[in-house]
Structures are given as structure tokens and as C-alpha cells.
Design an enzyme around this catalytic site. Structure first.
Site, PDB file in Angstrom:
ATOM      1  N   ASP A  72      11.540  -1.252  -2.923  1.00  0.00           N
ATOM      2  CA  ASP A  72      11.693  -1.010  -1.385  1.00  0.00           C
ATOM      3  C   ASP A  72      13.225  -1.677  -0.803  1.00  0.00           C
ATOM      4  O   ASP A  72      13.697  -2.457  -1.672  1.00  0.00           O
ATOM      5  CB  ASP A  72      10.672  -1.758  -0.490  1.00  0.00           C
ATOM      6  CG  ASP A  72      11.081  -1.364   0.777  1.00  0.00           C
ATOM      7  OD1 ASP A  72      10.742  -0.341   1.381  1.00  0.00           O
ATOM      8  OD2 ASP A  72      11.685  -2.278   1.563  1.00  0.00           O
ATOM      9  N   HIS A 116       7.037   2.924   5.071  1.00  0.00           N
ATOM     10  CA  HIS A 116       7.795   2.415   3.813  1.00  0.00           C
ATOM     11  C   HIS A 116       6.927   2.835   2.793  1.00  0.00           C
ATOM     12  O   HIS A 116       7.267   3.382   1.702  1.00  0.00           O
ATOM     13  CB  HIS A 116       8.252   1.279   3.726  1.00  0.00           C
ATOM     14  CG  HIS A 116       9.322   0.675   4.659  1.00  0.00           C
ATOM     15  ND1 HIS A 116      10.411   0.405   4.201  1.00  0.00           N
ATOM     16  CD2 HIS A 116       9.517   0.859   5.822  1.00  0.00           C
ATOM     17  CE1 HIS A 116      11.163  -0.040   5.313  1.00  0.00           C
ATOM     18  NE2 HIS A 116      10.691   0.200   6.084  1.00  0.00           N
TER      19      HIS A 116
END
Length: 481
Positions: A119, A17
Site C-alpha cells: 500500500d 484501500h
């Protein structure tokens, strides 16, 4: 000093990520042509191993001299009694809310926040963005198909007859995909605890608050899914936020000219073109002793050259594999029987560098989205062996939706167990070119690789999407920079 805005990026600590989001931010920065800077808010990773990884990433990227400022947020207490990693991440991020607000309000007057990009599991931070009147975006590091599913979760809940999709009859409607069998629903949604479903549904609902969603995909790869989301087929009656397909976002590590080639790459140098099948299962992928024996038998009987990144079982209480003890894990005589045509590597391996090698002709993969994009970029067809997260849906899309992979049958009741004969069959189909599925996958992946390179080039779909996003952030008329 002239006023120049900044884009605030808040990535999750996991390397897949973190680096994907940072690479997307760097592309946004380049597309902006100096019109804004990038400010990355770095959370203290919840484990020491992850913290060391993140520190390494930050140190390396800061040394590049780009217009990026890294701000370390204060540490917070760890939430307890979480049922799964997604709930932990969500609650951990909520505890950072006051620190994120302080960091954004503390920016210099000459560096106002033009946008906040979070995110896909950080939607709790929308509250800060809304309070500060800063446009909020999601960086979605997974495919658009998983985004469509997350947006659909509130409506799909009505069709559930038990916890998750495991007991569901019929197929699941994921707009833009062929009907999906329940067995291909993400593993994170088919476990016995419904709280996991709740966590994903929460984020899916909150995505609708975003000004836009930046997706790590291309229009060419997921045209039907992106169209379905944009047309409002995921959340009927409500228009979806603007979608920005800027992929493939792939992080390529800079290599020094005097750096020695990795031993795996040296071994590949001695192999014929497109002759080696790579088996690699990601940073959290490992198999038990019984499954390792089946893999070994399948590879030995296939007759094909292979590079197998074999990891040992995780240390108790963690999810991360250890270096493998080959003498303990592999069947007796296996290394001798496959000497010369096979390499078993017991620790981390440079996957991107391996996939780019001319000797690699196939990839048995866990279907993490970063790995999928790397394989497609280098034109390597796949055998999907999903393990966790959204990987099962990714596997379905690769086979049934895109056609760049050969299906692998697994016993889901035995933890996605694969028999030796099935692995042998899939490897032969992929590598021999004797099956129609294998031939189609090889042709389609070459086409997709070319599309990827066009997409990120001047005038390509992803390049154009980036320019539109920059214009939107800077609030420029008619898409002009």
C-alpha cells in the site's frame, strides 16, 4: 510439484484501500495467465469495525476459488501518541516488519516471491523486500496527481512559510497540473501540525526505491501528470520508478440473481432518465446540523430530484458516521416539501449500483478517488465537495485539469462550509445544462467513460500496462509472456 512464483500483496485495512488493492491483484493474476499465484498478507485492523469489514472481504473473496491465498499476520501492539492516521499507519506497519519477513521466507520453495506489492503508506516494508532481494512495488490507490505531489514534497518544503501550505503565497507547482491554489492542497497537508507533512514526505521519498509504482488511473485521464513524473520533473536529477497505469480499478460486488433490489434503486426506477442528483460523502463523510440545514435548503430551492445519503455524526472517539436521525437533523417540513422528487437515505447505500442507474444525472461527491472513478466509469458528471485526505487536490484536478465537474465554492475558514445558495447554483448548473461549465462537464464525462472502457479492453492502455507489468515481474524478454 512444478515451481511457480507468487506475488505478495500487502494492503491497508481500510475498505477503499483493501478492496482496490485486491482487485488490482486479481487483474494482475488474470493477466499472468496462471504464471504465478497471489498471496495476500492480512494485517489485524486496528479497530473492531475495520476488522469485521476485512474479515468479510477475505471470506467473500476466498469463496470465489481464485488462485489467491490469504495469510493472517500476528497481531501487534498499537502505537501511541500519533498525530494523524498516516503516522499511525506508518508506525503500525513498522511493527509488522518481522512478521512480514517471516511470512515471505516461510513460503514454500515452489512458491518463491516474485514481487512484493505494498500500500502507498506501507513503504517501511521496502526494508524487508530489499533484505530478501525481492522486487518491491507500490500500489497507489489515489490519482497520479497526488503521487506527483508526494514526490515533490521534499522540494516544496523550501517554499513553505508556515506549517503546511495554508499560509503560502502564490500557487503550488504540481507537475502536469495547472498552477494549484494553496486552498486546494490536500487537507492532510494544511493542518497546523507539520508532522502530517513529514509523514507524507517520508513516503514520497521512499517511493523512489520501488522497482515500479502501480497507479489506479489511466493514461487518457492523467496523461500530462504521468508524463511529468516519468520525465523526472517531480524529483529533479533522479529518474522516477517505472509507472504502471492500470486503472480504473473498480470493485463490483457480485449480486445474487434472487437478491432483492435495494430500496434506493427501487426508488430510482420510478424517476426519469438523468433527472436525479446523488449526494453521497463516503464512509467517513458527515456534516453538522448547520450544514445539513443548508444542504436541505439548497436542494429544496433547486427544484431538482435528488437522492441524499445523509449520515449522522460519528460516535465520540471514532471517524465513522452513524445512521442519521432524520427527525433531528432535517428542517421541519423538508421531507413533506420534497416528497415525490427527493429521497433522504439515513444509512449505507450501494453507491456503485446507484451511479450505474439511468435515472442518475449528477453526483455531489466528497471526491474520494474510488468514488470519482466510479462516477467517471458510469458517465456521471460531478460537483466536488472535498472533506479530507487528498480530496481537495482531486477536486481541483476534476474541475481545472479534466473538466468533468462543476466547481463548488466553500468557506474553508468555516470547515469547508457551503451556503444553500451556492449548492443550489451548482446543482442547477450541473443538471439544467444552462451553464457552459455544466455542458462541458457532461460532454467530457461521456468521453471519459468511453475512454475508460477502451483502456481496460483488449489492446487498451491499461490492459497493455498490465501485460508489461506481468512481463517485468516474470523477467521475460521483450515484454513477452
Amino acid at each position: 510439484m512444478a515451481s511457480r512464483p507468487t506475488v505478495v500483496l500487502i494492503p491497508l485495512w481500510g475498505s477503499g484501500h483493501f478492496m482496490s488493492a485486491l482487485e488490482a491483484g486479481k487483474r494482475l493474476l488474470a493477466a499472468g495467465g496462471g504464471a504465478f499465484s497471489l498471496t495476500v498478507l492480512v494485517m489485524q485492523a486496528p479497530t473492531q469495525a475495520k476488522a469485521v469489514e476485512v474479515e468479510g472481504h477475505v471470506r467473500r473473496e476466498a469463496a470465489l476459488g481464485l488462485d489467491i491465498r490469504f495469510l493472517q499476520l500476528p497481531a501487534v501492539e498499537h502505537p501511541t501518541d500519533c498525530v494523524d492516521p498516516v503516522e499511525f499507519a506508518s508506525r503500525y506497519v513498522e511493527l509488522h516488519t518481522p512478521h512480514v519477513k517471516a511470512a515471505i521466507t516461510g513460503l514454500a520453495p515452489s512458491s518463491r516471491a516474485a514481487a512484493v506489492v505494498v500500500d502507498l503508506f506501507f513503504t517501511a516494508l521496502f526494508d524487508v523486500a530489499h533484505e530478501l532481494a525481492v522486487p518491491a512495488y507500490v500500489y497507489f490507490a489515489s490519482p497520479a496527481a497526488f503521487l506527483a505531489l508526494m514526490l515533490r514534497l521534499p522540494a516544496l518544503r523550501e517554499d513553505l512559510t508556515g506549517p503546511g501550505f495554508a499560509e503560502m503565497e502564490g500557487t503550488v507547482d504540481v507537475p502536469g497540473l495547472p498552477p494549484v491554489p494553496p486552498s486546494y492542497m490536500p487537507a492532510c497537508l494544511v493542518k497546523s501540525k507539520i508532522q502530517s507533512y513529514d509523514s507524507f514526505e517520508y513516503h514520497g521519498r521512499r517511493y523512489m526505491e520501488a522497482r515500479g509504482i502501480i497507479v489506479n488511473t489511466t493514461v487518457e485521464l492523467e496523461a500530462s501528470v504521468l508524463a511529468a513524473i516519468a520525465d523526472g520533473r517531480c524529483v529533479p536529477g533522479r529518474p522516477a520508478p517505472a509507472l504502471h497505469a492500470i486503472g480504473p480499478v473498480i470493485w463490483f460486488e457480485q449480486k445474487d440473481d434472487d437478491q432483492l433490489q435495494h430500496e434506493c434503486v427501487q426508488w430510482l426506477d420510478a424517476q426519469p432518465p438523468a433527472s436525479v442528483v446523488l449526494l453521497c460523502f463516503g464512509s467517513m463523510g458527515s456534516h453538522d446540523a448547520a450544514q445539513v440545514r443548508e444542504i436541505a435548503a439548497g436542494l429544496q430551492r433547486s427544484g431538482h430530484r435528488f437522492l441524499w445519503v445523509l449520515r449522522g455524526p460519528p460516535v465520540a472517539g471514532t471517524r465513522h458516521p452513524t445512521d442519521a436521525n432524520l427527525d433531528e437533523l432535517l428542517p421541519e417540513g423538508f421531507l413533506e416539501a420534497t416528497a415525490g422528487r427527493g429521497l433522504v437515505w439515513p444509512t449505507w447505500a450501494p453507491q456503485r449500483e446507484i451511479l450505474s442507474h439511468a435515472a442518475v444525472g449528477g453526483f455531489v461527491t466528497h471526491c474520494g478517488w474510488n468514488s470519482v472513478l466510479e462516477s467517471l466509469w458510469f458517465g456521471v458528471p460531478m460537483v466536488p465537495w472535498p472533506l479530507y485526505g487528498e480530496q481537495h487536490l482531486n477536486a481541483f484536478e476534476l474541475v481545472a485539469g479534466v473538466g468533468v465537474a462543476v466547481a463548488l465554492e466553500m468557506d474553508r475558514k468555516k470547515g469547508f462550509f457551503v451556503e444553500a445558495a451556492e449548492l443550489e447554483r451548482a446543482v442547477r448548473d450541473l443538471m439544467d445544462g444552462g451553464s457552459e461549465e455544466g455542458r462541458k462537464a457532461r460532454a467530457k464525462v461521456s468521453e471519459t467513460s468511453a475512454e475508460f472502457r477502451r483502456a481496460v479492453g483488449d489492446g487498451g492502455s491499461s490492459c497493455t500496462a498490465l501485460q508489461r507489468l506481468v512481463a517485468e515481474i516474470l523477467e521475460l524478454p521483450d515484454g513477452r509472456r
